[in-house]
Scaffold this active site. Structure first.
Site, PDB file in Angstrom:
ATOM      1  CB  VAL A   1      -0.980   0.016   1.202  1.00  9.07           C
ATOM      2  CG1 VAL A   1      -2.072  -0.960   0.995  1.00  9.07           C
ATOM      3  CG2 VAL A   1      -0.176   0.039   2.555  1.00  9.07           C
TER       4      VAL A   1
ATOM      5  CE1 TYR B   1      -1.732   1.431  14.661  1.00  5.72           C
ATOM      6  CE2 TYR B   1      -2.488   1.869  17.038  1.00  5.72           C
ATOM      7  CZ  TYR B   1      -2.584   1.186  15.784  1.00  5.72           C
ATOM      8  OH  TYR B   1      -3.569   0.421  15.521  1.00  5.72           O
TER       9      TYR B   1
ATOM     10  CE  LYS C   1      -4.295   2.637  12.894  1.00  5.27           C
ATOM     11  NZ  LYS C   1      -4.898   2.086  11.682  1.00  5.27           N
TER      12      LYS C   1
ATOM     13  CB  ILE D   1      -8.799  -6.433  18.470  1.00  4.54           C
ATOM     14  CG1 ILE D   1      -9.849  -5.177  18.453  1.00  4.54           C
ATOM     15  CG2 ILE D   1      -9.475  -7.460  17.544  1.00  4.54           C
ATOM     16  CD1 ILE D   1     -10.978  -5.363  19.331  1.00  4.54           C
TER      17      ILE D   1
HETATM   18  P1  NAP Z   1      -2.217  -7.570  11.472  1.00  2.00           P
HETATM   19  O1  NAP Z   1      -2.667  -8.776  12.011  1.00  2.00           O
HETATM   20  O2  NAP Z   1      -0.841  -7.210  11.868  1.00  2.00           O
HETATM   21  O3  NAP Z   1      -2.598  -7.352  10.209  1.00  2.00           O
HETATM   22  C1  NAP Z   1      -2.336  -6.198   9.321  1.00  2.00           C
HETATM   23  C2  NAP Z   1      -2.475  -6.230   7.804  1.00  2.00           C
HETATM   24  O4  NAP Z   1      -2.116  -5.206   7.205  1.00  2.00           O
HETATM   25  C3  NAP Z   1      -1.811  -7.555   7.435  1.00  2.00           C
HETATM   26  O5  NAP Z   1      -2.562  -8.190   6.284  1.00  2.00           O
HETATM   27  C4  NAP Z   1      -0.555  -7.027   6.615  1.00  2.00           C
HETATM   28  O6  NAP Z   1      -0.324  -7.721   5.534  1.00  2.00           O
HETATM   29  C5  NAP Z   1      -1.223  -5.561   6.044  1.00  2.00           C
HETATM   30  N1  NAP Z   1      -0.056  -4.708   5.746  1.00  2.00           N
HETATM   31  C6  NAP Z   1       0.740  -4.302   6.447  1.00  2.00           C
HETATM   32  N2  NAP Z   1       1.614  -3.507   5.918  1.00  2.00           N
HETATM   33  C7  NAP Z   1       1.409  -3.529   4.468  1.00  2.00           C
HETATM   34  C8  NAP Z   1       1.756  -2.859   3.396  1.00  2.00           C
HETATM   35  N3  NAP Z   1       2.658  -2.040   3.231  1.00  2.00           N
HETATM   36  N4  NAP Z   1       0.987  -3.044   2.284  1.00  2.00           N
HETATM   37  C9  NAP Z   1       0.117  -4.131   2.127  1.00  2.00           C
HETATM   38  N5  NAP Z   1      -0.481  -4.612   3.374  1.00  2.00           N
HETATM   39  C10 NAP Z   1       0.168  -4.194   4.542  1.00  2.00           C
HETATM   40  O7  NAP Z   1      -3.040  -6.284  12.472  1.00  2.00           O
HETATM   41  P2  NAP Z   1      -4.356  -6.291  12.850  1.00  2.00           P
HETATM   42  O8  NAP Z   1      -4.474  -6.201  14.342  1.00  2.00           O
HETATM   43  O9  NAP Z   1      -5.464  -7.056  12.324  1.00  2.00           O
HETATM   44  O10 NAP Z   1      -4.761  -4.614  12.448  1.00  2.00           O
HETATM   45  C11 NAP Z   1      -5.732  -4.395  11.346  1.00  2.00           C
HETATM   46  C12 NAP Z   1      -5.777  -2.938  11.543  1.00  2.00           C
HETATM   47  O11 NAP Z   1      -6.526  -2.587  12.944  1.00  2.00           O
HETATM   48  C13 NAP Z   1      -4.489  -1.889  11.425  1.00  2.00           C
HETATM   49  O12 NAP Z   1      -5.246  -0.762  10.937  1.00  2.00           O
HETATM   50  C14 NAP Z   1      -4.503  -1.744  13.028  1.00  2.00           C
HETATM   51  O13 NAP Z   1      -3.845  -0.592  13.148  1.00  2.00           O
HETATM   52  C15 NAP Z   1      -5.979  -1.586  13.675  1.00  2.00           C
HETATM   53  N6  NAP Z   1      -6.271  -1.948  15.079  1.00  2.00           N
HETATM   54  C16 NAP Z   1      -5.824  -3.041  15.666  1.00  2.00           C
HETATM   55  C17 NAP Z   1      -6.068  -3.173  16.894  1.00  2.00           C
HETATM   56  C18 NAP Z   1      -5.767  -4.449  17.453  1.00  2.00           C
HETATM   57  O14 NAP Z   1      -6.106  -4.543  18.744  1.00  2.00           O
HETATM   58  N7  NAP Z   1      -5.365  -5.464  16.978  1.00  2.00           N
HETATM   59  C19 NAP Z   1      -6.530  -2.113  17.654  1.00  2.00           C
HETATM   60  C20 NAP Z   1      -6.773  -1.002  16.869  1.00  2.00           C
HETATM   61  C21 NAP Z   1      -6.746  -0.695  15.566  1.00  2.00           C
HETATM   62  P3  NAP Z   1       1.192  -8.158   5.197  1.00  2.00           P
HETATM   63  O15 NAP Z   1       1.391  -9.347   6.451  1.00  2.00           O
HETATM   64  O16 NAP Z   1       0.985  -8.961   3.775  1.00  2.00           O
HETATM   65  O17 NAP Z   1       2.116  -7.036   5.098  1.00  2.00           O
END
Ligand code: NAP
Length: 245
Positions: free
Chosen positions: A61, A152, A156, A185
């Site tokens: 991205v 971060y 956001k 999460i």
């Molecule tokens: P995750 O399991 O680490 O997943 C992140 C996803 O983003 C992966 O599919 C990764 O794909 C993709 N990604 C990262 N860099 C990328 C790049 N340069 N180009 C394309 N894809 C990319 O994280 P998650 O916890 O599911 O988080 C998803 C969203 O929720 C994020 O925006 C995060 O900030 C938000 N969020 C999460 C939490 C939480 O508690 N988990 C809380 C608040 C907000 P690759 O592995 O292929 O790079």
């Protein structure tokens, strides 16, 4: 979501993968997107059990050329985009005094700049079709701040301001733009936290437990539905009461 085409960025794992599955269960055709081919193909196989016409596109991205390629391919295959979920995100935590330029730049690049660029590309077909649902995945820390996460939290909080401005610009074209702000999460992102930090966070959640990716996906699908036509510029918090906006 029958007949709808939904792009979900970062859908190889975690929250994005569950959003993709949930949309497929609601009969949308899904375009999965991420950087790492192996995980992406696994996620596609899962989603195709529910929505066989779904596709996956490997793309970074942060690369403008990759984003253009994704939009061109989606338009070639489906001829439209109804739903965009900007979910891809990263953390590079550090105290501000120690934060390196690269830690700041990479987080802002993935979590904010890429969303500006992809949304700008997607707006053209959405404006033409006079239909669109854009859901951006923010975070509770965009509203509260968090020590060790200045990069971060800034990305956001910026996303929330971006979404409100976008919502105002495109409302007359039947396009909505909203944020979902997850709290704590259970995914690979939070698995990285040490047990002490996890315990401290849990003590601040009135529901006393972490959320699941399914909790977030439910909120995303609500905002992405046809019936949410009159909700725009909002941030829906999904955090077990950790922060009440
Ligand atoms: P995750 O399991 O680490 O997943 C992140 C996803 O983003 C992966 O599919 C990764 O794909 C993709 N990604 C990262 N860099 C990328 C790049 N340069 N180009 C394309 N894809 C990319 O994280 P998650 O916890 O599911 O988080 C998803 C969203 O929720 C994020 O925006 C995060 O900030 C938000 N969020 C999460 C939490 C939480 O508690 N988990 C809380 C608040 C907000 P690759 O592995 O292929 O790079």
């Amino acid at each position: 979501m029958e007949g709808r085409i939904a792009i979900v960025t970062g859908s190889s794992s975690g929250i994005g993968r569950v959003i993709a599955n949930d949309m497929a269960r609601r009969r949308a055709r899904v375009v999965l997107m991420s950087n790492v081919p192996g995980d992406l193909q696994d996620a596609l196989a899962e989603v195709r059990l529910l929505a066989p016409e779904s596709i996956a596109i490997e793309a970074d991205v942060t690369k403008s050329d990759d984003l253009s390629r994704v939009v061109d391919q989606v338009m070639d295959v489906f001829g439209k985009v109804d739903i965009l979920v900007n979910n891809a995100g990263i953390t590079r935590d550090n105290l501000l005094m120690r934060m390196k330029d690269d830690e700041w730049d990479s987080v802002l690049s993935v979590n904010l700049t890429s969303i500006f660029k992809l949304t700008r590309l997607i707006l053209k077909p959405m404006m033409k079709a006079r239909y669109g649902r854009i859901v951006n995945i923010a975070s509770v820390v965009g509203a509260t701040g968090n020590a060790g996460q200045a990069n971060y939290a800034a990305s956001k909080a910026g996303l929330m301001g971006f979404t409100k401005s976008l919502a105002a610009e495109v409302a007359s074209r039947n396009i909505t733009a909203n944020c979902v702000a997850p709290g704590f999460i259970r995914t690979a992102m939070t698995d990285k936290l040490n047990p002490k930090a996890s315990e401290a966070i849990l003590s601040r959640i009135p529901m006393g437990a972490m959320g699941t990716p399914e909790d977030v996906a439910h909120a995303v699908c609500f905002l992405a539905a046809d019936s949410s036509r009159y909700i725009t510029g909002e941030t829906l918090h999904v955090n077990g009461g950790m922060y009440m906006g």
